[in-house]
Write an enzyme that holds these catalytic residues in place. Structure first.
Site, PDB file in Angstrom:
ATOM      1  N   ASP A  98      21.172 -73.331  34.004  1.00  0.00           N
ATOM      2  CA  ASP A  98      22.432 -72.823  34.534  1.00  0.00           C
ATOM      3  C   ASP A  98      22.491 -73.195  36.016  1.00  0.00           C
ATOM      4  OD1 ASP A  98      24.751 -71.190  34.896  1.00  0.00           O
ATOM      5  OD2 ASP A  98      24.014 -69.863  33.298  1.00  0.00           O
ATOM      6  N   ASP A 199      28.268 -73.057  36.390  1.00  0.00           N
ATOM      7  CA  ASP A 199      28.959 -71.776  36.541  1.00  0.00           C
ATOM      8  C   ASP A 199      30.272 -71.961  37.318  1.00  0.00           C
ATOM      9  OD1 ASP A 199      28.667 -68.824  36.244  1.00  0.00           O
ATOM     10  OD2 ASP A 199      28.730 -68.847  38.422  1.00  0.00           O
ATOM     11  N   GLU A 248      31.858 -74.195  33.099  1.00  0.00           N
ATOM     12  CA  GLU A 248      32.551 -72.933  32.833  1.00  0.00           C
ATOM     13  C   GLU A 248      33.824 -72.925  33.670  1.00  0.00           C
ATOM     14  OE1 GLU A 248      31.799 -68.124  33.023  1.00  0.00           O
ATOM     15  OE2 GLU A 248      31.394 -69.375  34.745  1.00  0.00           O
ATOM     16  N   HIS A 322      27.076 -63.683  27.775  1.00  0.00           N
ATOM     17  CA  HIS A 322      26.542 -62.535  28.507  1.00  0.00           C
ATOM     18  C   HIS A 322      27.611 -61.781  29.297  1.00  0.00           C
ATOM     19  CE1 HIS A 322      26.936 -65.812  31.231  1.00  0.00           C
ATOM     20  NE2 HIS A 322      26.756 -65.017  32.262  1.00  0.00           N
ATOM     21  N   ASP A 323      28.850 -62.265  29.277  1.00  0.00           N
ATOM     22  CA  ASP A 323      29.937 -61.585  29.984  1.00  0.00           C
ATOM     23  C   ASP A 323      30.912 -60.915  29.019  1.00  0.00           C
ATOM     24  OD1 ASP A 323      29.024 -62.608  32.453  1.00  0.00           O
ATOM     25  OD2 ASP A 323      30.298 -64.388  32.306  1.00  0.00           O
TER      26      ASP A 323
END
Ligand code: TEU
Length: 547
Positions: A98, A199, A248, A322-323
């Site tokens: 990431d 990200d 993302e 994870h969000d």
């Protein structure tokens, strides 16, 4: 490692802090991932995406990086990471890191230096502005609540922070900063990683600093130089390497995503967008209680599917990360065991038939559910804790806030992986950093593997089909019955092959559609046989060949 078109791969997302603890610290670690490599092999996934494991004060669980070159000791060290890479590669599994380069932690040395003086060498690595008439420079709102500018008394200026106050936005206008970032990414490529997840990469170009009629998003989302920067990033780092990339994209558009993923433009391989996961945000407001809008879900998914397919772009496809809350609790039904299993498989089939790169978030493959926390002290996530404070300040009743968090909080997906029915679900021998919901007694990997009819084996089969069938990878997408309130239907076509996917999203019997044939060979279904009617949550994928 075997060579395969990256487009045929399936990615499994790991949230290391909640995956598997081998030290008894109550937090997962890299050795815990190594320990489970055979599990991934059995599932069949191609890549493991690790959310950030770099050094970090962990205010945003690693998305606040204080040293890009070090592993957070909580997770282990570089030797562990090296071992993970080697052992994963030996099993033909690749590792995706990431990369968080829209911002750093305010504890990063660059920022520590930057804030000391306006003359600091690193001052311009970040975005510093004067106040506007005693107010913050603009009225932009942080994604985690509050004004997006943080005042710093040392130099009497504000720095931009689109996320937490401890996550300072980097200044991409600064060439030295960009060069340092490329060097860092090349370090990890040389280290041996096989994939990169960027990200909020579409927020890096900020455009004009003006106040907004809304939250300010229009100034920095898909900003004026974003394609130029991503192309430069590509050319200076992964562009000529065998590294799979996914960006993302926050609040993006199809037009921009076609550009981000157009192979001719040398930007990224693929993109995540979140529009389909806002169908339970009435009026765009996340902190509400609402049923999801099924027609809107289909409309958005299919609009993206068809436009990206026709325009030569590439989507990442996903329900969970994870969000986001757990998908069985959100778009399925976790009220009875039977419905949990049926709807968990239905959602898997509905998604994995789509075009793009499928992502599976840890625990999704065994149908993990939202934990149903009832007290604010059970929450850990900074966004949730901020939301609690803000909603309380607005006068909302705390019971109502608890209901909202129980359905919307990011912590819904961050509870530990449920491995078996021993204490804390086998995640840790210590005290877990966040509670393990009692459902672990029933929903756990051990049980899922023993039961050939579990959700796990539906995912396993879907991954196998993704590898075997070209039509799943390359086939064009055609939606059907978009106004139907119950069924999600589409076909995939490639050369002479055709797949038909039908999913009943409702807890009731529904007639088969009349205008579409389901006579092909049933490749996969969540019921043992076929009946006159589609039963609750029934889903099937059929295969046919034209002569
Ligand atoms: O999330 C991007 C993002 O826009 C989030 O605000 C997301 O929409 C929100 O969490 C949903 O409520 C990425 C990471 O995935 C997230 O974990 C980080 O907190 C964030 O960036 C900042 O790095």
């Amino acid at each position: 490692m075997e060579h395969r078109d990256w487009r045929k791969s399936v990615v499994y997302q790991i949230y290391p802090k909640s995956f598997n603890d081998t030290t008894g610290s109550g937090e997962g670690d890299i050795r815990g991932i190594i320990e489970k490599l055979d599990y991934f092999k059995m599932l069949g996934v191609d890549y493991l995406w690790l959310t950030p494991v770099y050094e970090s004060p962990m205010n945003d669980n690693g998305y606040d990086i204080s040293d890009y070159y070090e592993v957070n000791p909580q997770f282990g060290d570089k030797k562990d990471l090296k071992e993970l890479l080697e052992k994963a590669h030996a099993k033909d599994i690749r590792i995706m890191m990431d990369i968080v380069i829209n911002h750093t932690s305010t504890e990063h040395q660059w920022f520590v230096d930057s804030r000391t003086s306006k003359d600091s060498k690193y001052r311009n690595y970040y975005i510093w502005k004067d106040s506007a008439d005693g107010q913050p420079p603009t009225n932009w709102e942080s994604k985690f609540g509050g004004n997006a500018w943080a005042y710093d008394s040392q130099t009497n200026q504000y720095y931009l922070r689109l996320f937490d106050i401890t996550q300072a936005d980097l200044n991409w206008e600064n060439e030295d900063m960009r060069r340092d970032i490329y060097e860092m990414i090349n370090y990890w490529i040389d280290f041996g990683v096989d994939g990169l997840r960027f990200d909020v990469i579409n927020l890096i170009s900020k455009g004009k600093f003006e106040s907004s009629n809304g939250l300010g998003k229009e100034f920095y989302t898909d900003g004026p130089k974003v394609h130029e920067y991503i192309n430069e990033l590509n050319r200076n780092t992964f562009g000529d390497k065998d590294v799979m990339t996914v960006g993302e994209m926050s609040s993006t558009t199809i037009d921009h995503c076609l550009k981000y993923t157009d192979p001719e433009r040398n930007e990224l391989n693929s993109v995540f967008n979140f529009h389909h996961l806002k169908v339970d945000y009435p009026g765009g407001e996340k902190w509400t209680l609402a049923n999801f809008d099924f027609l809107e879900l289909k409309r958005i998914l299919m609009e993206w599917q068809v436009a990206m397919d026709e325009g030569g772009g590439w989507n990442a496809i996903f329900w969970c990360n994870h969000d986001q809350p757990r998908v069985v609790s959100r778009f399925g039904n976790d009220q009875t065991e039977e419905n949990r299993v049926l709807s968990g498989k239905m959602l898997a089939i509905a998604l994995h038939g789509l075009k793009g790169t499928p992502y599976i978030y840890q625990g999704e493959e065994i149908g993990m559910t939202n934990p149903g926390f009832r007290r604010i002290d059970q929450y850990r996530d900074i966004e949730s804790l901020n939301a609690y404070t803000i909603l309380r300040e607005r006068g909302m009743d705390s019971h109502q806030i608890m209901d909202i968090l129980a359905s919307k909080s990011r912590d819904n997906s961050r509870t530990p992986m449920q491995w078996d029915d021993s204490i804390h679900g086998g995640f840790t021998e210590g005290e877990p950093w966040i509670e393990v919901p009692k459902e672990y007694e029933n929903i756990n990997v051990g049980r899922a593997l023993e039961d050939k009819a579990s959700i796990f084996y539906t995912y396993q089969k879907l991954i196998q089909l993704r590898h075997e069938l070209d039509v799943l990878t390359y086939g064009s997408v055609e939606p059907y019955m978009m106004e139907d309130e119950n069924l999600f239907i589409y076909t995939r076509t490639y050369k002479n092959e055709k797949l038909t996917i039908i999913a009943n999203f409702r807890d009731k019997e529904v007639s088969y559609p009349e205008n579409i044939s389901v006579d092909g060979e049933v490749l996969l279904s969540n019921y043992k046989d076929k009946k006159e009617m589609l039963r609750p949550y029934e889903a099937l994928m059929t295969y046919g060949q034209e002569k």
